[in-house]
Design a protein around this motif. Structure first.
Motif, short mmCIF file in Angstrom:
data_model
loop_
_atom_site.label_atom_id
_atom_site.label_comp_id
_atom_site.label_asym_id
_atom_site.label_seq_id
_atom_site.Cartn_x
_atom_site.Cartn_y
_atom_site.Cartn_z
N VAL A 22 54.06 40.45 32.28
CA VAL A 22 53.45 39.26 31.98
C VAL A 22 53.11 39.13 30.57
CG1 VAL A 22 52.08 38.96 34.22
CG2 VAL A 22 51.07 40.24 32.34
N ARG A 30 53.58 42.32 28.80
CA ARG A 30 52.95 43.73 29.38
C ARG A 30 53.55 43.87 30.86
NH1 ARG A 30 47.38 43.86 32.05
NH2 ARG A 30 47.45 45.92 32.93
N SER A 50 43.56 52.17 42.26
CA SER A 50 42.18 51.85 41.29
C SER A 50 42.43 50.13 41.06
CB SER A 50 42.29 52.44 40.05
OG SER A 50 42.09 53.76 40.02
N ASN A 51 41.30 49.65 40.46
CA ASN A 51 41.39 48.19 40.05
C ASN A 51 42.55 48.09 38.90
OD1 ASN A 51 37.83 48.39 40.16
ND2 ASN A 51 39.03 47.17 41.48
N GLY A 52 43.07 47.15 39.10
CA GLY A 52 44.32 46.73 38.05
C GLY A 52 45.43 47.74 38.20
N SER A 53 45.69 48.47 39.38
CA SER A 53 46.89 49.37 39.37
C SER A 53 48.02 48.43 40.08
CB SER A 53 46.36 50.46 40.42
OG SER A 53 46.00 49.75 41.84
N GLY A 54 47.91 47.27 40.48
CA GLY A 54 49.04 46.33 40.92
C GLY A 54 49.29 46.08 42.22
N LYS A 55 48.17 46.55 43.16
CA LYS A 55 48.23 46.10 44.45
C LYS A 55 48.37 44.62 44.65
CE LYS A 55 44.03 47.68 44.90
NZ LYS A 55 43.94 48.00 43.64
N SER A 56 47.56 43.97 44.09
CA SER A 56 47.75 42.47 44.66
C SER A 56 48.95 41.90 43.96
CB SER A 56 46.44 41.51 43.70
OG SER A 56 45.48 42.07 44.09
N ARG A 60 51.55 39.66 46.19
CA ARG A 60 52.16 38.29 45.76
C ARG A 60 53.47 38.25 45.47
NH1 ARG A 60 48.18 38.91 41.89
NH2 ARG A 60 49.73 38.32 39.92
N GLU A 165 42.57 42.77 50.18
CA GLU A 165 41.07 43.24 50.22
C GLU A 165 40.42 42.47 51.36
OE1 GLU A 165 39.44 44.38 46.24
OE2 GLU A 165 41.65 44.47 45.70
N HIS A 194 40.42 48.68 49.38
CA HIS A 194 39.66 49.92 48.58
C HIS A 194 39.03 50.71 49.94
CE1 HIS A 194 40.37 48.82 44.41
NE2 HIS A 194 40.06 47.48 44.72
N1 LIG Z 1 49.26 36.51 35.70
C1 LIG Z 1 48.88 37.67 35.13
N2 LIG Z 1 48.66 37.72 33.68
C2 LIG Z 1 48.30 38.93 32.93
N3 LIG Z 1 47.82 39.95 33.65
C3 LIG Z 1 48.01 39.88 34.99
C4 LIG Z 1 48.21 38.72 35.90
N4 LIG Z 1 48.36 39.15 36.99
C5 LIG Z 1 47.77 40.63 37.12
N5 LIG Z 1 47.62 41.02 35.75
C6 LIG Z 1 47.25 42.29 35.33
O1 LIG Z 1 48.06 43.18 36.02
C7 LIG Z 1 47.20 44.32 36.56
C8 LIG Z 1 47.39 44.44 37.90
O2 LIG Z 1 46.62 43.58 38.47
P1 LIG Z 1 46.66 43.40 40.25
O3 LIG Z 1 45.83 42.27 40.44
O4 LIG Z 1 48.08 43.61 40.83
O5 LIG Z 1 45.60 44.80 40.48
P2 LIG Z 1 44.90 45.40 41.80
O6 LIG Z 1 45.30 46.78 41.78
O7 LIG Z 1 45.06 44.43 42.90
O8 LIG Z 1 43.44 45.36 41.31
P3 LIG Z 1 41.99 45.06 41.99
O9 LIG Z 1 41.68 46.27 42.81
O10 LIG Z 1 40.91 45.08 41.00
O11 LIG Z 1 42.12 43.99 42.87
C9 LIG Z 1 45.72 44.22 36.04
O12 LIG Z 1 45.56 44.81 34.75
C10 LIG Z 1 45.55 42.53 35.76
O13 LIG Z 1 44.87 42.15 34.78
#
Ligand SMILES: Nc1ncnc2c1ncn2[C@@H]1O[C@H](COP(=O)(O)OP(=O)(O)OP(=O)(O)O)[C@@H](O)[C@H]1O
Length: 232
Positions: A22, A30, A50-56, A60, A165, A194
């Motif tokens: 992204v 990044r 963890s938060n931000g690890s890439g699950k969502s 997607r 989640e 989580h």
């Molecule tokens: N469209 C985007 N543009 C910029 N950064 C993004 C975008 N989508 C996700 N990110 C970043 O990518 C990383 C992974 O995001 P993701 O939502 O997959 O995490 P997650 O594991 O689902 O976190 P959470 O547990 O907080 O939901 C995060 O640092 C997020 O800020």
């Protein structure tokens, strides 16, 4: 518990060198998902980390809601229709009344209005929500709203359910009930959560860490691996 869907054909999801970059606010690239190889045949897969690890991000990409920078997701025998459940159910209720919302999801499959209503009643009854068919979606509790969101997803007869989640907003009892409902679907499920007790009930658990797949295996070692990563 009543089976809500009947999915006879087993689904295989193949993820080949999937990655996603992204652009940051500063204009740099990044990498939020590092090249990922996976073959999923299990019907209950949990994704933890963890938060931000890439699950969502993974969910997607599986849903086709985001386009990968490289790599691909392939489905066998064919790409299934996918139902997506979000943390906040209100985000996916599109009509003001519960029954109308389910009927809206049925409009592609069932052309006759009376038949749509009958099927909506049936789906809501299966989720213990028969008495809510004429309720405003705005007066539902989070637990009820999440079940209505699930009803809307089931109305589309998905071949794959992705849940991001889904029990975050639910209290203990509603979370447990909703988890049971998801695990009881006769359709493959990939759920990011989580809730480690929920993850422990999956057939397979993927642990993400900083955009990498850090562990892939049975629930108990996966949860132990995540605890070590998160807590040291
Ligand atoms: N469209 C985007 N543009 C910029 N950064 C993004 C975008 N989508 C996700 N990110 C970043 O990518 C990383 C992974 O995001 P993701 O939502 O997959 O995490 P997650 O594991 O689902 O976190 P959470 O547990 O907080 O939901 C995060 O640092 C997020 O800020």
């Amino acid at each position: 518990m009543e089976k809500l869907l009947d999915n006879q054909d087993s689904l295989t999801i193949r993820v080949d060198d999937l990655c996603l970059d992204v652009e940051t606010a500063a204009g740099d690239q990044r990498r939020i998902l590092h090249p990922l190889q996976l073959e999923i045949t299990e019907s209950r897969v949990a994704v933890i980390g963890s938060n931000g690890s890439g699950k969502s991000t993974l969910l997607r990409l599986l849903a086709g809601l985001a386009q990968p920078t490289a790599g691909e997701v392939r489905f066998s025998p064919t790409r299934p229709s996918t139902g997506f459940i979000f943390a906040n159910p209100q985000a996916q209720l599109v009509m003001p009344v519960v029954g109308e919302d389910i009927e809206f999801s049925l409009r592609q499959r069932i052309k006759q209005r009376a038949e749509r209503r009958r099927r909506a009643e049936e789906i809501l009854r299966g989720l213990g929500l028969a008495d809510r068919i004429d309720s405003s979606v705005y007066e539902l509790s989070s637990g009820e709203a999440q079940k209505v969101a699930l009803a809307g997803v089931l109305a589309t007869e998905p071949g794959l359910v992705l849940a991001d989640e889904p029990t975050t907003l639910l209290d203990l009892r509603n979370a447990a009930e909703f988890q049971n409902r998801l695990l009881d679907l006769d359709v493959p499920l990939v759920v990011a959560t989580h809730d480690l007790e929920f993850a422990a009930r999956a057939d397979r658990v993927l642990v993400f860490h900083e955009g990498h797949l850090a562990f892939d295996g049975a629930p108990a070692p996966a949860v132990a691996h995540y605890r070590r990563l998160a807590l040291g």
